[in-house]
Design a protein around this motif. Structure first.
Motif, PDB file in Angstrom:
ATOM      1  N   GLY A 178       0.820  -1.213   0.000  1.00 34.02           N
ATOM      2  CA  GLY A 178       0.000   0.000   0.000  1.00 34.02           C
ATOM      3  C   GLY A 178       0.849   1.255   0.000  1.00 34.02           C
ATOM      4  N   ARG A 179       1.923   1.238   0.797  1.00 32.32           N
ATOM      5  CA  ARG A 179       2.808   2.404   0.818  1.00 32.32           C
ATOM      6  C   ARG A 179       3.486   2.611  -0.530  1.00 32.32           C
ATOM      7  NH1 ARG A 179       2.963   1.428   6.363  1.00 32.32           N
ATOM      8  NH2 ARG A 179       3.996  -0.572   6.061  1.00 32.32           N
ATOM      9  N   LEU A 180       3.905   1.529  -1.158  1.00 37.18           N
ATOM     10  CA  LEU A 180       4.532   1.642  -2.476  1.00 37.18           C
ATOM     11  C   LEU A 180       3.534   2.171  -3.512  1.00 37.18           C
ATOM     12  CD1 LEU A 180       6.660  -1.628  -2.540  1.00 37.18           C
ATOM     13  CD2 LEU A 180       7.545   0.714  -2.568  1.00 37.18           C
ATOM     14  N   ALA A 181       2.287   1.719  -3.425  1.00 38.98           N
ATOM     15  CA  ALA A 181       1.272   2.202  -4.364  1.00 38.98           C
ATOM     16  C   ALA A 181       1.024   3.689  -4.179  1.00 38.98           C
ATOM     17  CB  ALA A 181      -0.027   1.415  -4.174  1.00 38.98           C
ATOM     18  N   ASP A 182       0.999   4.136  -2.919  1.00 47.64           N
ATOM     19  CA  ASP A 182       0.828   5.564  -2.647  1.00 47.64           C
ATOM     20  C   ASP A 182       2.023   6.358  -3.160  1.00 47.64           C
ATOM     21  OD1 ASP A 182      -1.610   5.209  -1.465  1.00 47.64           O
ATOM     22  OD2 ASP A 182      -0.854   5.226   0.585  1.00 47.64           O
ATOM     23  N   CYS A 183       3.206   5.821  -2.913  1.00 53.81           N
ATOM     24  CA  CYS A 183       4.434   6.462  -3.379  1.00 53.81           C
ATOM     25  C   CYS A 183       4.418   6.583  -4.900  1.00 53.81           C
ATOM     26  CB  CYS A 183       5.641   5.650  -2.914  1.00 53.81           C
ATOM     27  SG  CYS A 183       7.237   6.225  -3.529  1.00 53.81           S
ATOM     28  N   ILE A 232      11.865  10.126  -3.857  1.00 49.98           N
ATOM     29  CA  ILE A 232      12.942   9.168  -3.576  1.00 49.98           C
ATOM     30  C   ILE A 232      12.999   8.885  -2.081  1.00 49.98           C
ATOM     31  CG2 ILE A 232      15.419   8.728  -3.701  1.00 49.98           C
ATOM     32  CD1 ILE A 232      15.552  10.311  -6.238  1.00 49.98           C
ATOM     33  N   VAL A 233      12.874   9.940  -1.265  1.00 50.25           N
ATOM     34  CA  VAL A 233      12.860   9.750   0.189  1.00 50.25           C
ATOM     35  C   VAL A 233      11.715   8.818   0.580  1.00 50.25           C
ATOM     36  CG1 VAL A 233      12.491  10.895   2.409  1.00 50.25           C
ATOM     37  CG2 VAL A 233      13.968  11.957   0.695  1.00 50.25           C
ATOM     38  N   GLU A 234      10.548   9.052  -0.001  1.00 48.96           N
ATOM     39  CA  GLU A 234       9.385   8.231   0.326  1.00 48.96           C
ATOM     40  C   GLU A 234       9.592   6.785  -0.117  1.00 48.96           C
ATOM     41  OE1 GLU A 234       4.496   8.331  -0.167  1.00 48.96           O
ATOM     42  OE2 GLU A 234       5.736   9.840  -1.181  1.00 48.96           O
ATOM     43  N   PHE A 235      10.171   6.611  -1.275  1.00 50.90           N
ATOM     44  CA  PHE A 235      10.470   5.268  -1.769  1.00 50.90           C
ATOM     45  C   PHE A 235      11.477   4.578  -0.851  1.00 50.90           C
ATOM     46  CE2 PHE A 235      12.030   2.839  -5.832  1.00 50.90           C
ATOM     47  CZ  PHE A 235      11.447   1.672  -5.364  1.00 50.90           C
ATOM     48  N   PHE A 237      11.920   5.210   2.271  1.00 50.38           N
ATOM     49  CA  PHE A 237      11.235   4.891   3.523  1.00 50.38           C
ATOM     50  C   PHE A 237      10.405   3.618   3.377  1.00 50.38           C
ATOM     51  CE2 PHE A 237       7.263   4.983   5.939  1.00 50.38           C
ATOM     52  CZ  PHE A 237       7.779   4.854   7.220  1.00 50.38           C
ATOM     53  N   ALA A 238       9.648   3.529   2.287  1.00 45.59           N
ATOM     54  CA  ALA A 238       8.818   2.335   2.070  1.00 45.59           C
ATOM     55  C   ALA A 238       9.685   1.083   2.012  1.00 45.59           C
ATOM     56  CB  ALA A 238       8.008   2.491   0.786  1.00 45.59           C
ATOM     57  N   MET A 239      10.833   1.184   1.343  1.00 46.02           N
ATOM     58  CA  MET A 239      11.744   0.038   1.276  1.00 46.02           C
ATOM     59  C   MET A 239      12.343  -0.262   2.651  1.00 46.02           C
ATOM     60  SD  MET A 239      13.705   0.290  -2.395  1.00 46.02           S
ATOM     61  CE  MET A 239      14.175   2.019  -2.356  1.00 46.02           C
ATOM     62  N   SER A 240      12.652   0.776   3.406  1.00 43.01           N
ATOM     63  CA  SER A 240      13.229   0.583   4.745  1.00 43.01           C
ATOM     64  C   SER A 240      12.255  -0.129   5.661  1.00 43.01           C
ATOM     65  CB  SER A 240      13.616   1.932   5.354  1.00 43.01           C
ATOM     66  OG  SER A 240      14.618   2.567   4.620  1.00 43.01           O
ATOM     67  N   LEU A 241      11.005   0.303   5.646  1.00 43.96           N
ATOM     68  CA  LEU A 241      10.015  -0.328   6.527  1.00 43.96           C
ATOM     69  C   LEU A 241       9.734  -1.762   6.096  1.00 43.96           C
ATOM     70  CD1 LEU A 241       8.300  -0.058   8.976  1.00 43.96           C
ATOM     71  CD2 LEU A 241       6.536   1.067   7.625  1.00 43.96           C
ATOM     72  N   CYS A 242       9.738  -2.003   4.798  1.00 43.45           N
ATOM     73  CA  CYS A 242       9.612  -3.381   4.317  1.00 43.45           C
ATOM     74  C   CYS A 242      10.788  -4.212   4.843  1.00 43.45           C
ATOM     75  CB  CYS A 242       9.579  -3.400   2.792  1.00 43.45           C
ATOM     76  SG  CYS A 242       9.346  -5.054   2.095  1.00 43.45           S
ATOM     77  N   GLY A 243      11.987  -3.624   4.803  1.00 41.19           N
ATOM     78  CA  GLY A 243      13.164  -4.306   5.342  1.00 41.19           C
ATOM     79  C   GLY A 243      13.023  -4.595   6.822  1.00 41.19           C
TER      80      GLY A 243
END
Length: 451
Positions: A178-183, A232-235, A237-243
């Protein structure tokens, strides 16, 4: 590219210090696509003839093919992917190539390229997340009724099933999607036409360019468009939280693989041994996943730090956005892939789970609930069960074998019926609770969603 203003060549150390071609070369497909769309708009505006446009498009396609085939020589002296491609295009086709940069700047060009790149990688990572969700769902289905303890503070709490536990990670990963879709919605905006910071007196059809490149809309402020790196920051962040979610899963599996827990076995293909201790079977994929999460977090902080003090508009500091971006994308894609493969091959040691879940202390809360149903206020019931637990610990008598009526008359002979694990789980029918029926219902729901 700026030889008219400068009388002395850029120092070699400055070239080495400022170049980005060593890593931004991977934007070449996006750069070619953006340049063709830009040239198309130039032709429509009468700045290029049809012949010149064809020369530019064919030349760019040939350069793209050469890079695909590893035949293109990148030059550090040209700094970045944009100038490497443009200079080679001009060398190959002549004057038409020199017209390509009309009405654009590297500032809006790189913003366009990175947005296109991020859009494609958001889609690729989303596919990777779905694959891991699918692997977790398969295991959850196989072990939907396998009971094991759930923990708080890493102390046994209450009984759940393996299926319920694994579905928790499916939920986490779905929030990541969902975060990636929003991003993706916020990044899919075309900045091309914003120029260096104030657009251009040569007005091209920005909307037509955006449509050709698949953007949802165009940017509405040229200064923001060339300096914005929020996407890019948002992307990141989304990758970081997934990690972080993958790291939490890894920690569970590391514990579950230990002799002390013994709940799961990972395949030999996804574990390693010791150079000294021949008996070892180490969950290295989980440990490396846990370690790489720090890398994802570091990349996010790196870019946040780079942009926090920048005045409008473009500043060269923004060149520092790409290495963290590329590294996080590469890291997360590989991590998702290897974890999906590992989970798909993972086996649960059901007998060990059952043995751990047979601890009657797991049903202490159920005993308090039973007292409540007899009319005892919950705080009093909590105290009475606490006394029973203390007696169990003191005497070494399992909780389900105590004479509870000797502790308090509120305990009747029916109190012992609480210590039926099957009944205890079956009673947890509220939405979100871990009854086997609920778990299987959730699995069906996820299947129907396309997993």
């Amino acid at each position: 590219m700026w030889k008219g203003r400068f009388a002395v060549e850029t120092a070699e150390l400055v070239q080495q210090f400022g170049e980005s071609i060593s890593y931004d070369w991977r934007l070449y497909k996006q750069d070619v696509a953006g340049s063709i769309a830009h040239a198309h708009a130039q032709r429509e505006a009468g700045l290029l003839t049809s012949e010149e446009f064809d020369q530019i498009e064919n030349g760019l396609r040939q350069i793209e093919a050469d890079i695909d085939g590893g035949k293109f020589e990148f030059k550090t002296s040209l700094e970045d992917i944009h100038m490497n491609i443009e200079a080679e295009l001009t060398r190959r086709i002549g004057p038409a190539g020199a017209k390509l940069h009309t009405a654009r700047s590297r500032n809006d060009q790189v913003a366009t390229d990175t947005r296109l790149y991020c859009r494609a990688e958001v889609d690729a990572i989303s596919v990777g997340i779905r694959s891991l969700q699918s692997a977790l769902l398969d295991r959850a289905e196989k072990y939907a009724a396998t009971v094991l303890p759930a923990y708080t503070h890493l102390q046994r709490g209450q009984p759940v099933t393996v299926g319920h536990h694994l579905l928790a990670y499916v939920e986490m990963l779905d929030r990541d999607l969902g975060r990636l879709a929003d991003c993706r919605k916020r990044l899919n905006v075309s900045p091309l036409g914003s120029g260096a910071l104030a657009g251009s007196t040569i007005n091209l059809d920005r909307q037509a360019i955006a449509d050709e490149l698949g953007f949802d809309r165009i940017s509405t402020n040229s200064m923001d468009a060339v300096s914005d790196r929020d996407y890019i920051v948002e992307f990141l962040f989304a990758m970081s939280l997934c990690g972080v979610h993958l790291s939490r899963l890894s920690e569970d599996l590391i514990l579950w693989c230990s002799a002390e827990f013994g709940f799961v076995t990972l395949s030999d293909a996804h574990t390693t041994g010791s150079s000294l201790m021949p008996q070892k079977k180490n969950p290295d994929v989980c440990e490396i996943t846990r370690g790489k999460t720090g890398r994802l977090l570091g990349n996010l902080v790196s870019l946040l730090t780079a942009v926090k003090g920048l005045p409008l508009t473009y500043n060269r500091d923004l060149q520092e956005d790409k290495e963290p971006l590329f590294d996080s994308i590469d890291t997360l894609k590989l991590t998702l892939a290897v974890n999906a493969e590992m989970i798909a091959a993972m086996e649960v040691r059901e007998e060990n789970c059952s043995r751990a879940a047979s601890d009657p202390m797991l049903l202490a809360t159920d005993l308090a609930d039973w007292l409540v149903k007899q009319g005892v206020p919950f705080r009093n019931a909590h105290e009475l069960v606490g006394k029973a637990v203390a007696e169990s610990v003191k005497t070494g008598t399992p909780l389900n074998q105590l004479d509870l009526s000797a502790i308090d008359p509120a305990y009747t002979s029916e109190a012992g019926s609480v210590f039926d694990l099957g009944r205890a789980l079956a009673a947890r029918t509220n939405p979100g609770a871990p009854s086997v029926e609920n778990v299987r219902s959730e699995i069906r729901r996820w299947r129907e969603s396309g997993l």
